[in-house]
Design an enzyme around this catalytic site. Structure first.
Site: not given
Ligand code: TPP
Ligand code: MG
Length: 391
Positions: A285, A289, A298
């Protein structure tokens, strides 16, 4: 540490933070185009599957065009958010090859289940790129018809769409639509962080035991917001598939050709009745985020720079140039198209009508519900309470 060793044998060692390499060394990375733009004829996956692509010059140029367009439209959306025109944006910067490669590998009849970052797959499905901007502007709830485009709504609940995809894929089997060349398959997109969710692991179990025609496509972009990969896993993610009883493969997610090849094979296996598989697209990425995040808090600049050298678009451009498949006029024309389309996108975002607030109740259920009627009435009373007031 031996290859495939989950890492350490004693509790003491397991508790110690492990280097990134231990969790995610590049064993078995399927690659067909190096960062320098050199073509590799074929690559072998961990189960012996041989991957190759055979594109015409025009198709190679088409992939380059897709990559440039999705990056430019994404940059425009980020700029629109910065100017207060979108509430939020989740950029795909750096992940264009994983998305365009897998998105172009889908056949018309295949169904995709995205997260909130799959703008490149959305583009490949033929959906107007304005659609997700309406969602992030808060004026609609997505706007496209999932059945028409075979691309489900964006899902923000991490991992939830893997269960939806599993159910859908089980339905494909029940409808008798597997086992032939024109059979159907589904693909579920999710991130490295999502692999720690119960939903995703449950989806793995169900898809496996019901032999669902489903491809789990994990974009390992190294972070779940601020949490690095080493906080999600101690084995390379693709190896998790073995524990659930289906094949897993790690592909260079910054290589559009390899991403295409592994996804096409996995989908074709699924549609022929060979069940699910997991693809780990190893990528990065490059941006934040979302626009609410500040990654400088970080991660260090040198890490980002090391991935810049693996840029998914630069390597295709280098390849096209070296092979004389495209000339300067072609690259200029693609840039000009990208510029035009992003200006058009901006104009359309700025002229999006604000919906009447009460219309948010309209599409919750196809036939409404008494509870919804009650909530709508309550909301109307609330809105009326502002009339004549200073608000
Ligand atoms: C069930 C749930 N827990 C927490 C969140 C908050 N949250 C949003 S994005 C994220 C990280 C996701 O990371 P990843 O699966 O690696 O996907 P990326 O954003 O890197 O594409 C979190 C914890 C959420 N949206 N849904
Ligand atoms: Mg991630």
């Amino acid at each position: 540490m031996a290859k495939g060793d989950p890492g350490g044998t004693t509790r003491g060692r397991r508790a110690a933070p492990r280097s990134k390499k231990g969790a995610a060394g590049n064993q078995e990375l399927v690659q067909l185009l190096t960062p320098d733009g050199e073509r590799i004829d074929s690559a072998t996956g961990p189960d012996g599957t041989e991957y190759r692509v055979d594109f015409t010059d025009e198709e190679y140029r088409g992939l380059y065009r897709d990559l440039v367009l999705v990056r430019k439209l994404d940059a425009e959306a980020t700029a629109l958010q910065r100017q207060g025109e979108l509430g939020l944006w989740a950029s795909l910067l750096g992940q264009e090859a994983a998305q365009v490669g897998s998105g172009r590998a889908l056949r018309t009849q295949d169904m995709a289940f995205p997260t909130y970052r799959e703008h490149g797959v959305l583009y490949c499905r033929g959906i107007d790129p304005i659609m997700p901007l309406g969602l992030f502007r808060g004026v609609d709830q997505g706007g496209w018809d999932p059945n028409e485009f075979k691309f489900n709504m964006y899902t923000i609940v991490i991992g939830a769409q893997t269960l939806h995809a599993t159910g859908y894929a089980m339905g494909i089997t029940m409808d008798g639509k597997v086992g032939t060349d024109d059979g159907e398959a589904a693909i579920a997109y999710f991130g490295d962080g999502a692999t720690s969710q119960g939903d995703v692991n449950e989806a793995f179990v169900w898809a496996s035991v019901f032999n669902a025609p489903l491809v789990f496509f994990c974009q390992n972009n190294q972070y779940a917001i601020s949490e690095p990969l080493e906080r999600q896993t101690r084995v390379p993610l693709y190896q998790r598939a073995a524990g659930f009883g289906f094949p897993g493969v790690r592909v260079d997610g910054n290589d559009v050709l390899a991403s295409y090849a592994v996804t096409r094979t996995a989908l074709d296996n699924a549609r022929h009745g060979q069940g699910p598989s997991l693809i780990e697209a190893y990528t990065y990425r490059m941006g934040a985020h979302t626009t609410s995040d500040d990654p400088t808090r970080y991660r260090i600049a040198s890490e980002v720079e090391s991935w810049q050298a693996k840029d998914p678009i630069a390597r295709v451009k280098a390849f096209l140039e070296k092979q004389q498949i495209a000339d300067a006029a072609f690259f200029a024309e693609v840039d000009e198209q990208a510029r035009r389309e992003s200006v058009h996108l901006r104009e359309r975002v700025l002229s999006m009508p604000n919906p009447e607030p009460v219309t948010m109740f309209d599409n919750v259920y196809p036939n409404g519900s008494p509870l919804l009627d009650e909530q709508r009435a309550q909301f109307n009373r609330y809105m009326e309470s502002f009339e004549g007031s200073a608000h």
